[in-house]
Design a protein around this motif. Structure first.
Motif, short mmCIF file in Angstrom:
data_model
loop_
_atom_site.label_atom_id
_atom_site.label_comp_id
_atom_site.label_asym_id
_atom_site.label_seq_id
_atom_site.Cartn_x
_atom_site.Cartn_y
_atom_site.Cartn_z
N THR A 185 -41.89 -50.67 -41.95
CA THR A 185 -42.57 -49.66 -43.08
C THR A 185 -41.84 -49.96 -44.34
OG1 THR A 185 -40.94 -48.03 -42.76
CG2 THR A 185 -43.04 -48.01 -41.37
N ARG A 186 -42.94 -49.54 -45.44
CA ARG A 186 -42.31 -49.79 -46.52
C ARG A 186 -42.92 -48.64 -47.61
NH1 ARG A 186 -42.41 -55.29 -49.87
NH2 ARG A 186 -42.06 -54.52 -51.78
N ARG A 187 -42.11 -48.09 -48.59
CA ARG A 187 -42.54 -47.08 -49.23
C ARG A 187 -42.44 -47.43 -50.70
NH1 ARG A 187 -39.67 -41.35 -47.57
NH2 ARG A 187 -40.15 -41.39 -45.35
N VAL A 188 -43.61 -46.90 -51.40
CA VAL A 188 -44.09 -47.44 -52.74
C VAL A 188 -44.71 -46.28 -53.54
CG1 VAL A 188 -46.11 -48.43 -51.71
CG2 VAL A 188 -45.29 -49.16 -54.28
N GLU A 227 -46.17 -41.07 -53.55
CA GLU A 227 -45.32 -41.97 -52.65
C GLU A 227 -46.28 -42.41 -51.39
OE1 GLU A 227 -41.39 -40.85 -52.17
OE2 GLU A 227 -41.08 -42.68 -50.94
N LEU A 228 -46.24 -43.68 -51.01
CA LEU A 228 -47.02 -44.08 -49.94
C LEU A 228 -45.85 -44.88 -48.86
CD1 LEU A 228 -50.07 -45.94 -51.64
CD2 LEU A 228 -50.15 -43.73 -50.51
N GLU A 229 -46.21 -44.43 -47.46
CA GLU A 229 -45.57 -45.32 -46.67
C GLU A 229 -46.55 -45.96 -45.83
OE1 GLU A 229 -42.32 -43.55 -44.14
OE2 GLU A 229 -43.31 -44.46 -42.42
N LEU A 230 -46.43 -47.48 -46.17
CA LEU A 230 -47.23 -48.28 -45.48
C LEU A 230 -46.73 -48.93 -44.11
CD1 LEU A 230 -47.92 -50.49 -48.88
CD2 LEU A 230 -49.54 -48.77 -47.57
N GLY A 231 -47.50 -49.40 -43.38
CA GLY A 231 -46.67 -49.85 -41.82
C GLY A 231 -47.77 -50.88 -41.36
N GLY A 232 -46.76 -51.90 -40.84
CA GLY A 232 -47.65 -53.13 -40.22
C GLY A 232 -46.68 -54.17 -40.04
N ASN A 233 -47.32 -55.43 -39.80
CA ASN A 233 -46.37 -56.63 -39.83
C ASN A 233 -46.19 -56.76 -41.55
OD1 ASN A 233 -48.63 -58.06 -40.42
ND2 ASN A 233 -49.14 -58.34 -38.73
N ALA A 234 -45.16 -58.01 -41.65
CA ALA A 234 -44.88 -58.13 -43.09
C ALA A 234 -46.20 -58.74 -43.72
CB ALA A 234 -43.93 -59.48 -43.00
N GLU A 235 -47.00 -59.38 -43.13
CA GLU A 235 -48.52 -60.02 -43.80
C GLU A 235 -49.25 -58.87 -44.28
OE1 GLU A 235 -49.70 -62.36 -45.22
OE2 GLU A 235 -51.74 -61.73 -45.39
N CYS A 236 -49.49 -57.64 -43.18
CA CYS A 236 -50.25 -56.49 -43.43
C CYS A 236 -49.72 -55.74 -44.95
CB CYS A 236 -50.12 -55.47 -42.22
SG CYS A 236 -51.21 -55.70 -41.01
N ILE A 237 -48.38 -55.62 -44.69
CA ILE A 237 -47.78 -54.81 -45.82
C ILE A 237 -47.97 -55.46 -47.14
CG2 ILE A 237 -45.44 -53.96 -46.89
CD1 ILE A 237 -44.66 -53.19 -43.99
N GLU A 238 -47.86 -56.86 -47.23
CA GLU A 238 -48.18 -57.64 -48.33
C GLU A 238 -49.50 -57.54 -48.80
OE1 GLU A 238 -45.97 -58.96 -50.43
OE2 GLU A 238 -44.44 -58.11 -49.18
N ARG A 239 -50.39 -57.49 -47.78
CA ARG A 239 -51.84 -57.64 -48.47
C ARG A 239 -52.10 -56.17 -48.94
NH1 ARG A 239 -53.30 -59.73 -43.23
NH2 ARG A 239 -53.75 -57.68 -42.28
N ASP A 240 -51.66 -55.12 -48.09
CA ASP A 240 -51.78 -53.58 -48.58
C ASP A 240 -51.17 -53.50 -49.94
OD1 ASP A 240 -53.25 -53.34 -46.33
OD2 ASP A 240 -51.68 -52.09 -45.32
N LEU A 241 -50.05 -53.99 -50.19
CA LEU A 241 -49.34 -53.75 -51.59
C LEU A 241 -50.14 -54.34 -52.75
CD1 LEU A 241 -45.59 -54.40 -50.63
CD2 LEU A 241 -46.72 -52.23 -51.50
N SER A 242 -50.93 -55.49 -52.37
CA SER A 242 -51.78 -55.94 -53.30
C SER A 242 -53.14 -55.01 -53.58
CB SER A 242 -52.11 -57.45 -52.75
OG SER A 242 -53.51 -57.94 -53.45
N THR A 243 -53.55 -54.72 -52.58
CA THR A 243 -54.97 -53.80 -52.61
C THR A 243 -54.45 -52.38 -53.39
OG1 THR A 243 -55.67 -54.55 -50.46
CG2 THR A 243 -56.52 -52.60 -51.48
#
Lengths: 338, 519
Positions: A185-188, A227-243
């Protein structure tokens, strides 16, 4: 509640029948057969069970084997969502991103009650966590739907029971669809000129398919923070951060290094996005769960739909007609049309 | 027999006295929008259920409605249903007639309620990402309207040029991009409908307490209500599309790859895995559009000689399904077509991640061509049935759905069950985290028209029986109509009482589309 009905239930349930101070019955059937018996007795005596009793289904407490290929599991009505989630964890699965209160609920309460058995899925949508239901209809007849990812075999009859507060059937068991458990998970944090733009960006990134598990929003210094908490595998999170970064910029927002205040506390409510915006405009701060483009479950909100049983239902006339024709209580449900 | 059979209007029974009274009453209210003419009644007697096409080839007409009415507003729909109720006349809501299960056959006559004049599409709400549209709008018109506003519904059934929003709602339709955007029931925020009581019903939008009324009406195929309007979720028009095809050594490996894509959080807009026989056919398509000449403009050679030849050849090929199915069972390789769409960078990353997963699962990268080819010819399937019928055979499709653990079992059992009756091919599409839809295509020929109809019925009994016994639901997105009514009741078991209860509640006089869904 009819005296003869009380006697009948007491005779058949023994200590699993008690009268509560408010005059309603506390019933704890030991299994499917007793659940059917209880519902049948109420039907025989023409009494609406949901109005006169508290049905405690903890004895229906089994969790089946997690089917690993499809990621589905059968669970009894009395198991909590948290327990099901723990059973799913070793398989890399989860029941989904729910609110704290929803995890604590027993399956029956989650499905029949104000949470309507819903969880968020990609694309900003909501779907029932159950793939199929087993329930007892108001006249004591068992009902079972067929597990299928989606179906066009007539209307979705499970919909009558989900959110129905037991008026059209009592859940005994369900087949649940599990989701991949996020590896990371990653918060942004993003900052927006106002709450309306925050809501616009949030809906767009949900619509685009970002894996948002939960979020926090508040107004500070004339700007709206998300503040968003994104979850997934590393690739998912990178994609989501870009979006997220694209959608945020489109809405006039930017990444922020600010730290939001402590998470708000209080009851959970369901809010439309305009209601979220209103909360922010009035200086509120909210924790957001079960996020969809339609609505969210929020903690810290002063408005929105209270997630408790007994709220008035919309389309009251339709429900009165349905209650009268589906073997339900003789009188119109008390909560309907208030 | 000529492929273009003439139908004598003398076969058409006259409208009932009650219907004539109703037509008079309605004609006064809606001049020019009520018809009891025979050719209108014949036109509205059927949808695209292949059984109807078999009947027509025999010169038989499915039971027609007594009259056709074209309302323009929701209030008019309510008035018409009210008048029908007073007179005890059935009402058959009618969109564009592209259903394939006999959902509009007027088995007890009555009023065909054509809703296509309810065609308004509102402006997209850019914050809520929703649009309101009336139920009679043709799918392609709705999508084009949204595109002009910068959005997409993401709903692309192969019938999009000849189906309406109301038809989609009534049959729980799915589009080819459902993998990303969901089925129509996933897109609905609320609906408006007129029930068999003649009352307008508007379902609430979230947040609301109580059950979700819309989900009880969707899929009701006109048996509970006529849909008049819906509020739908829309998405920004995709900035980019990425295409990719993969070959797998067999069906099992292809299915596992699709399942894995979903486990890894990917949502391609298009996922289509073709079984070996379907792969051989898809592989032959070149993606070039050849304009089809209308039958009346064809040369004598194309109009007479070629069909004659085909009619002689077809029984020797499609008429021997067992042999040819055995031959095709020796084929192994499967094609998977993937299309991603959305924002540029996201789409590219998703496609790269999918490529990695498919390679890991043993897929060989076939580049963009197979997926691009599919995209170019994606609506052609709707026009492939006529040549088979012209050649004296018949074709049909069956779409079921199940969870991943049962998918291969359903596939093999249906193939085995149908093999004696028809050529069978299958593709796997409309994927979800927990399972997918299996879309079988059948083609057969041989014997007299009566024998062909018997073969048609036998193959459906065999196919549905096999699918259900292996754990599939009877329909994923075509609906039930008359074709699967018996199977639906079997699937529902005691649950049929709930369906019957809904019917009594919303249509107490049983006037709405009688006979469909087994009601």
């Amino acid at each position: 509640m009819n005296d003869a009905l009380k006697l009948a239930l007491e005779g058949q349930l023994g200590p699993r029948f008690r009268l509560l101070p408010d005059g309603r019955a506390w019933l704890a059937p030991a299994g499917d057969a007793e659940l059917r018996m209880v519902v049948t007795q109420f039907h025989r005596f023409g009494e609406p069970l949901f109005a006169h009793a508290e049905l405690y289904r903890a004895a229906l407490g089994g969790i089946g084997r997690v089917e690993p290929a499809s990621g589905v599991v059968e669970a009894d009505a009395g198991v909590t969502l948290a327990a099901i989630d723990r059973a799913a964890e070793p398989h890399g699965l989860t029941v989904g991103a729910l609110s704290p209160k929803a995890y604590a609920l027993e399956l029956a309460a989650f499905l029949e009650g104000p949470y309507q058995g819903l969880r968020p899925v990609l694309g900003g949508r909501l779907e029932p966590v159950c793939l199929a239901l087993e329930a007892v209809l108001p006249d004591g007849i068992p009902f079972a739907s067929k597990p299928s990812p989606r179906s066009a075999a007539g209307p979705d009859l499970d919909a009558l029971i989900l959110g129905g507060e037991g008026r059209f059937g009592w859940v005994s068991r369900a087949t649940l669809r599990l989701l991949p458990r996020p590896e990371l998970t990653r918060r942004v944090v993003y900052s927006f000129p106002d709450g309306a733009l925050l809501a616009r960006a949030a809906r767009r990134l949900l619509s685009a398919g970002c894996h948002v598990r939960c979020a926090w929003a508040q107004q500070r210094g004339g700007r709206a923070l998300l503040e968003l908490e994104l979850g997934g595998n590393a690739e998912c999170i990178e994609r989501d951060l870009s979006t997220c970064s694209n959608e945020t910029a489109e809405a006039g927002g930017r990444a922020s290094g600010q730290v939001l205040d402590d998470a708000p506390t209080g009851e959970e409510r369901e809010l439309s996005w305009p209601e979220v915006v209103r909360e922010l405009e009035l200086g509120g701060r909210v924790a957001l769960f079960r996020l969809s483009t339609e609505a969210v479950v929020a903690i810290g909100a002063a408005r929105g739909r209270r997630l408790v049983n007994g709220q008035a239902w919309a389309s009251a006339g339709a429900w009165e007609v349905l209650a009268a024709t589906l073997g339900g209580p003789a009188s119109a449900p008390s909560g309907v049309g208030e | 027999m000529s492929p273009l059979t003439s139908i004598s209007t003398r076969q058409v029974p006259p409208p009932s006295a009650r219907a004539i009274e109703a037509a008079d009453a309605l004609g006064q209210r809606y001049p020019g929008r009520v018809s009891t003419r025979e050719y209108d009644r014949i036109s509205y007697a059927r949808d695209l259920w292949p059984k109807a096409l078999l009947w027509i080839r025999q010169g038989r007409i499915p039971p027609p409605p007594d009259l056709v009415v074209w309302p323009k507003t929701e209030a008019e729909v309510a008035q018409i249903i009210g008048i029908a109720r007073e007179r005890g006349l059935p009402v058959i809501p009618y969109g564009a007639g592209s259903g394939v299960c006999g959902g509009v056959w007027a088995i007890h006559g009555g009023i065909a309620l054509d809703l296509k004049k309810l065609e308004r599409v509102g402006a997209v709400d850019p914050d809520a990402l929703t649009v309101e549209a009336e139920s009679g709008v043709i799918g392609e018109v709705l999508e084009r309207n949204l595109n002009q506003q910068g959005y997409t519904l993401g709903h692309f059934p192969s019938s999009i040029y000849m189906s309406t929003l109301g038809g989609w709602l009534a049959a729980r339709s799915a589009g080819q991009l459902s993998n990303k955007y969901g089925k129509i029931e996933d897109m609905v925020r609320s609906v408006r409908a007129v029930t068999g009581r003649g009352e307008v019903l508007a379902t609430p939008e979230r947040p609301f307490s109580g059950p979700d009324l819309a989900q009880l009406l969707l899929g009701s195929e006109g048996t509970l209500c006529a849909f008049t309007q819906a509020k739908l979720a829309v998405h920004p028009y995709p900035e980019h599309r990425a295409f990719r095809g993969f070959k797998f050594k067999d069906v099992a490996h292809g299915v596992e790859a699709v399942r894995q894509l979903y486990r890894e959080g990917l949502r391609p807009a298009v996922v289509r895995l073709y079984d070996p026989f379907d792969t051989a056919i898809v592989g032959r398509s070149h993606g070039e559009h050849h304009a089809r000449t209308a039958p009346s403009l064809r040369t004598a050679f194309r109009a007479d000689v070629v069909p004659q030849l085909l009619r002689q050849l077809t029984p020797r090929t499609l008429g021997k399904p067992r042999f040819f199915n055995r031959v095709t069972s020796l084929m192994r390789s499967c094609l998977l077509v993937l299309v991603f769409e959305g924002e540029l960078r996201r789409t590219q990353r998703e496609e790269e991640a999918a490529r990695e997963t498919c390679r890991r699962m043993g897929g060989s990268d076939e580049g963009e061509a197979p997926a691009r080819r599919w995209m170019e010819t994606r609506y052609d399937v709707s026009f492939k049935m006529s040549p088979v019928l012209d050649a004296g055979g018949f074709a049909d499709t069956m779409e079921v759905a199940t969870t991943w653990d049962k998918v291969l079992d359903v596939y093999h059992r249906v193939r085995e069950a149908v093999a004696p009756w028809a050529f069978v091919l299958c593709h796997f599409s409309h994927a979800y985290v927990e399972g997918c839809s299996l879309y079988f295509s059948f083609a057969a020929s041989g014997g007299s028209e009566a024998e062909q109809e018997a073969r048609y019925d036998a193959l459906w009994r065999a196919a549905l029986g096999a699918a259900m016994s292996a754990g599939a639901t009877v329909s994923h997105h075509h609906g039930v109509g008359l074709l699967k009514a018996k199977a639906l009741l079997e699937e529902l078991g005691d649950g049929r009482r709930v369906l019957q209860g809904l019917k009594r509640a919303f249509d107490p006089d049983g006037i709405m589309n009688p006979g469909k869904l087994g009601l």
